[in-house]
Motif scaffolding. Structure first.
Motif, short mmCIF file in Angstrom:
data_model
loop_
_atom_site.label_atom_id
_atom_site.label_comp_id
_atom_site.label_asym_id
_atom_site.label_seq_id
_atom_site.Cartn_x
_atom_site.Cartn_y
_atom_site.Cartn_z
N SER B 99 0.82 -1.21 0.00
CA SER B 99 0.00 0.00 0.00
C SER B 99 0.85 1.26 0.00
N LEU B 100 1.95 1.26 0.79
CA LEU B 100 2.75 2.49 0.85
C LEU B 100 4.21 2.25 0.42
N LEU B 101 4.95 1.48 1.21
CA LEU B 101 6.37 1.30 0.90
C LEU B 101 6.55 0.66 -0.48
N GLY B 102 5.69 -0.32 -0.78
CA GLY B 102 5.78 -0.99 -2.06
C GLY B 102 5.52 -0.04 -3.23
N ARG B 103 4.77 1.02 -2.97
CA ARG B 103 4.46 2.00 -4.00
C ARG B 103 5.56 3.06 -4.06
N ALA B 104 6.01 3.50 -2.86
CA ALA B 104 7.00 4.58 -2.78
C ALA B 104 8.40 4.07 -3.14
N ALA B 105 8.74 2.91 -2.64
CA ALA B 105 10.09 2.38 -2.87
C ALA B 105 10.00 0.88 -3.08
N PRO B 106 9.56 0.48 -4.28
CA PRO B 106 9.35 -0.96 -4.51
C PRO B 106 10.61 -1.79 -4.29
N ASP B 107 11.78 -1.21 -4.61
CA ASP B 107 13.02 -1.98 -4.44
C ASP B 107 13.27 -2.30 -2.98
N ALA B 108 13.10 -1.28 -2.13
CA ALA B 108 13.32 -1.48 -0.70
C ALA B 108 12.34 -2.50 -0.16
N ALA B 109 11.06 -2.38 -0.56
CA ALA B 109 10.05 -3.32 -0.07
C ALA B 109 10.37 -4.73 -0.52
N GLY B 110 10.79 -4.86 -1.79
CA GLY B 110 11.13 -6.18 -2.32
C GLY B 110 12.34 -6.77 -1.64
N TRP B 111 13.28 -5.89 -1.22
CA TRP B 111 14.47 -6.39 -0.56
C TRP B 111 14.17 -6.82 0.87
N LEU B 112 13.35 -6.00 1.55
CA LEU B 112 13.06 -6.29 2.96
C LEU B 112 12.14 -7.50 3.08
N PHE B 113 11.14 -7.59 2.22
CA PHE B 113 10.18 -8.69 2.30
C PHE B 113 10.09 -9.41 0.97
N PRO B 114 11.14 -10.17 0.59
CA PRO B 114 11.07 -10.88 -0.69
C PRO B 114 10.01 -11.98 -0.66
N GLU B 115 9.57 -12.35 -1.83
CA GLU B 115 8.50 -13.35 -1.97
C GLU B 115 8.74 -14.60 -1.14
N ARG B 116 9.98 -15.11 -1.21
CA ARG B 116 10.24 -16.40 -0.58
C ARG B 116 10.17 -16.32 0.94
N VAL B 117 10.26 -15.10 1.49
CA VAL B 117 10.25 -14.95 2.94
C VAL B 117 8.83 -14.86 3.48
N LEU B 118 7.88 -14.41 2.66
CA LEU B 118 6.51 -14.19 3.14
C LEU B 118 5.87 -15.46 3.72
N PRO B 119 5.98 -16.63 3.04
CA PRO B 119 5.38 -17.81 3.67
C PRO B 119 6.04 -18.19 4.99
N MET B 120 7.34 -17.90 5.14
CA MET B 120 8.01 -18.22 6.40
C MET B 120 7.43 -17.36 7.52
N LEU B 121 7.19 -16.08 7.22
CA LEU B 121 6.56 -15.21 8.20
C LEU B 121 5.14 -15.70 8.50
N ASP B 122 4.45 -16.17 7.46
CA ASP B 122 3.08 -16.64 7.63
C ASP B 122 3.02 -17.85 8.55
N GLY B 123 4.05 -18.70 8.50
CA GLY B 123 4.09 -19.84 9.42
C GLY B 123 4.05 -19.38 10.87
N LEU B 124 4.89 -18.39 11.19
CA LEU B 124 4.88 -17.85 12.55
C LEU B 124 3.51 -17.28 12.88
N ALA B 125 2.92 -16.56 11.91
CA ALA B 125 1.63 -15.91 12.14
C ALA B 125 0.56 -16.94 12.46
N GLN B 126 0.50 -18.02 11.68
CA GLN B 126 -0.58 -18.98 11.86
C GLN B 126 -0.44 -19.74 13.17
N LEU B 127 0.80 -20.13 13.51
CA LEU B 127 0.97 -20.82 14.79
C LEU B 127 0.64 -19.88 15.94
#
Lengths: 498, 498
Positions: B99-127
């Motif tokens: 919504s914001l960082l991904g629009r303002a600085a897509p590179d930074a957002a992509g570096w901080l939260f790359p695709e492959r990391v999102l499911p790993m974070l989701d695992g923590l979230a669901q448990l």
């Protein structure tokens, strides 16, 4: 009218009005609305089926339950065989992974652990591992090596360099057959040396905890040597990879300088800052949540920092554990709670997960491979047990204790497996070499307990290392051995003795 | 010779022999080996660069640190504005997400939260979510609704059916403009009703915890109504989806029957079994690890079970919490530790993660959309606040308390967002409708605290509900209100009051 004004009747009336409002009116209006809109129909849809299984989250939770149950069962079973729990957890993963279940019943394996669920499990594993290693760092920070620092340094270097040289020497004979398409002979030789020089720090820490000997002198010396040695191994690996890709020495030196700077920063200013913060936090309401968040952010951020420097992320988590305050009510309580939770609930995901993503059945076995395996295994065990062992003997330990230390350092476990994968992906070694080394890593880990038992119960030097005196007025020092508060902390042995 | 036989000199000699063994010999042999193998070189490799960043694990740890730090910061900031923490966590996620960082600085957002990391974070979230809801279930199990059961059931039905009917009525006017390509008018109308009927049970529980009112009568009635109502909403959603895809009623009835069977199993035999197990476990050494594993397996397995029945996984986690023993030293201690850890360290990943995967900026806004939004919002708030509120008033609550209950049930939060996504993916609604409903969900959640404050401090009925008497001789009943042991348990308010 008179009846209606009585209290129970009024309550009755009110209840039924409420029921009408809540149930009757909505249902009737829904019926009307439904009747009104049922007329027009679009064509039958081709959207996703209604029950598309249970969704990613449901599947993940199912897999998590299966992992924890299987890992626990495996751990309990191997305890009966005298092995540490962690070996059972890895074996349970191998059984439910592609090595066995994936081969025997690929559909069941694919259903239980679908691709999209694996990274979710990995998230739990990685956080659990970092928090567990943080707890190990806390153990280390409670101990002083005063009088044993030179000894520990020497042993760690022996544990690193002797197997390194021995492995490299054997590798000279293997270079023609097993050089990967992306490697040079020199990098191949050094890489094999590097894989044999590794001690799996987390596995060693877990074995010590499982056997309840973390607090013995042998255990503490082993942990120190493994921590220092592992940092060295990762630096060597970084150097080998850099050399393999024609990178200059300047970048490597820069990384080393940065790593030293980070270590100094953690053990100096950051440690003081955290201690001051912990003292202040005790007076604040609601400091518990803040402490838990600060701890987790510290651990994960420092792990990410060392990972970015090319050293393994666990070194950062370890540094965070050493820097974490040993006093302060919340600081101690939260650290114990998180480390305990990580060890019991999250860490099995890591060890199980390794088995789950490894296919031992893919090894191509022949006479030559078996010979290579035997040679490497012999060199690995001999150089790790005898090298540091001799060093320890020469610096004053008894022979059984010195050998026990060598046996502990011989547990290569997962760290070697990670190193092997890196080398295989960089194409320094070929697939067969990778398989052989994988088996060497597993065997050296599994023989740790039997060898220790072979050395007899007197082998472990369980004189406690001199501990830092508790700070004046701080009753909560978790390391103070005489305090009952500390007994909870060394519940490793109790907790895993079942 | 005389000098050499003195003890210090001997120690000196030994030390240097050890140093030679550990350092000198290996380094020299490595030099020789290196000189021997440097000769032949293969071509420069095209393998991966040596520092390929920090690997998936390092990146995940970095992202985890960022999530926790940002979520905590957001939570602390919105607390200053009088909002519950959870709103700040969602907002922090929105800020760092597309919504914001991904629009303002897509590179930074992509570096901080790359695709492959999102499911790993989701695992923590669901448990974390499952364990948190388990803790909420424990809270519920300590309370008896004796004398208030009929009231709670009525309120839950009002909370479900009145907004359902109101939403369906409004939807009749919207069906021509916003029907998705895969929907029929009837399913569209019922689906919109369903989205408005939802109360976000986890968000409500979190808001109650954040505001420290979980233990008030209003809070408990709200939790019960939300739990029962949510189960109903999920069943309705399953029915709508089944109807939308031409599935028969038989499957739906089967699912309902299975769900009832599961609930009876949990609250009857399983509860007794667990209680007996907890009593026995107290006498065993090392029961702590087993208890933690059993708890986590119970929670995740029952969550997966209800998810497989087409009801949301949280209902299963809730049932596990209700069935978990309320006595037994380890059972209570481990449950508190895990629920606390989940709430402080894992749960922020869930709420932050929602913001991280949502792109509010993708909404297409026009006059008509704003009008639709206004209408739906008004209907949503009015029907949820007034419907259950009127019901509660008619069954004996004071007006302010009744309205406060309605306001609490009005928090739709994440559950509605999940429902919306399901409907959008099943193509029952179009993209614009999905955006509008998303905003309705967020706004109804954010207004909960301000509306509660508007009703004044007396609005919350904080007479405690009658509690189960503590079992004879069991001092550890965490619910016993007079015990100091119970004060830890309701530390919600303390922990989040910072």
């Amino acid at each position: 009218m008179a009846r209606l004004s009585s209290a129970p009747a009024r309550r009755h009336l009110r209840f039924w009005s409420a029921a009408t409002l809540a149930l009757f009116l909505p249902v009737v209006s829904l019926g009307l609305i439904a009747a009104h809109t049922t007329g027009s129909r679009t064509a039958a849809s081709d959207a996703a089926p209604p029950h598309e299984g249970m969704g990613a989250a449901g599947h993940f939770l199912l897999a998590a339950a299966a992992v924890l149950a299987a890992a626990h069962l495996g751990g309990v079973l191997v305890r009966r065989l005298g092995q540490p729990r962690v070996v059972g957890e890895i074996c349970a993963g191998l059984l439910l992974g592609p090595s066995l279940l994936g081969r025997a019943a690929p559909d069941a394996a694919g259903w239980l652990f679908p691709e999209r669920v694996l990274p979710m499990l990995d998230g739990l594993a990685q956080l659990g591992l970092a928090l567990f290693v943080f707890g190990v760092g806390r153990e280390l920070s409670g101990t002083r090596l005063r009088g044993a620092a030179g000894q520990a340094l020497l042993i760690s270097q022996a544990s690193l360099l002797i197997p390194f040289a021995a492995g490299a020497a054997v590798a000279v004979a293997l270079v023609d057959d097993h050089l990967g398409p992306g490697g040079r002979p020199l990098t191949f030789v050094l890489f094999i040396g590097c894989t044999l020089s590794v001690t799996a720090f987390p596995v060693l820490a877990r074995i010590l905890a499982d056997l309840g000997i973390t607090r013995t002198r042998t255990g503490q010396l082993g942990l120190y040597s493994a921590a220092v040695g592992d940092a060295g191994s990762w630096l060597l690996l970084a150097a080998i990879l850099a050399a393999s890709h024609g990178f200059g020495a300047s970048r490597l030196l820069l990384d080393i300088a940065l790593l030293v700077a980070v270590a100094v920063l953690f053990l100096g200013p950051l440690r003081l800052l955290l201690a001051r913060w912990a003292d202040r936090a005790d007076g604040r309401r609601g400091a518990e949540v803040g402490t838990a968040v600060l701890l987790t952010v510290c651990v994960t951020a420092s792990a990410a920092l060392t990972a970015a420097l090319g050293v393994h992320q666990l070194i950062g988590a370890l540094l965070a554990g050493v820097a974490w305050p040993t006093r302060g009510r919340w600081a101690v309580a939260v650290a114990e709670r998180l480390a305990d939770t990580a060890k019991t609930v999250l860490l099995p995901f890591f060890f199980f997960g390794f088995g789950l993503t490894t296919d031992l059945g893919a090894l191509a076995w022949g006479g030559e491979a078996a010979l290579t395996f035997g040679c490497l295994l012999a060199v690995a065990v001999a150089s790790k047990v005898l090298g540091p062992g001799l060093c320890a003997r020469l610096t004053g330990m008894s022979w059984p204790s010195a050998l026990a230390l060598g046996v502990l350092l011989n547990a290569r476990g997962l760290t070697e497996l990670v190193v092997i994968q890196i080398g295989y992906q960089a194409r320094i070694i070929d697939a067969e070499m990778a398989s052989v080394l994988t088996l060497v890593a597993l065997v050296t880990t599994a023989v740790t307990s039997p060898l220790l038992r072979l050395l007899g119960p007197g082998a472990l030097d369980d004189r406690p290392l001199p501990r830092r005196p508790p700070p004046p007025g701080a009753g909560e020092d978790p390391g103070a051995p005489a305090k009952p508060a500390g007994s909870r902390h060394s519940a490793d042995s109790v907790g895993t003795g079942a």
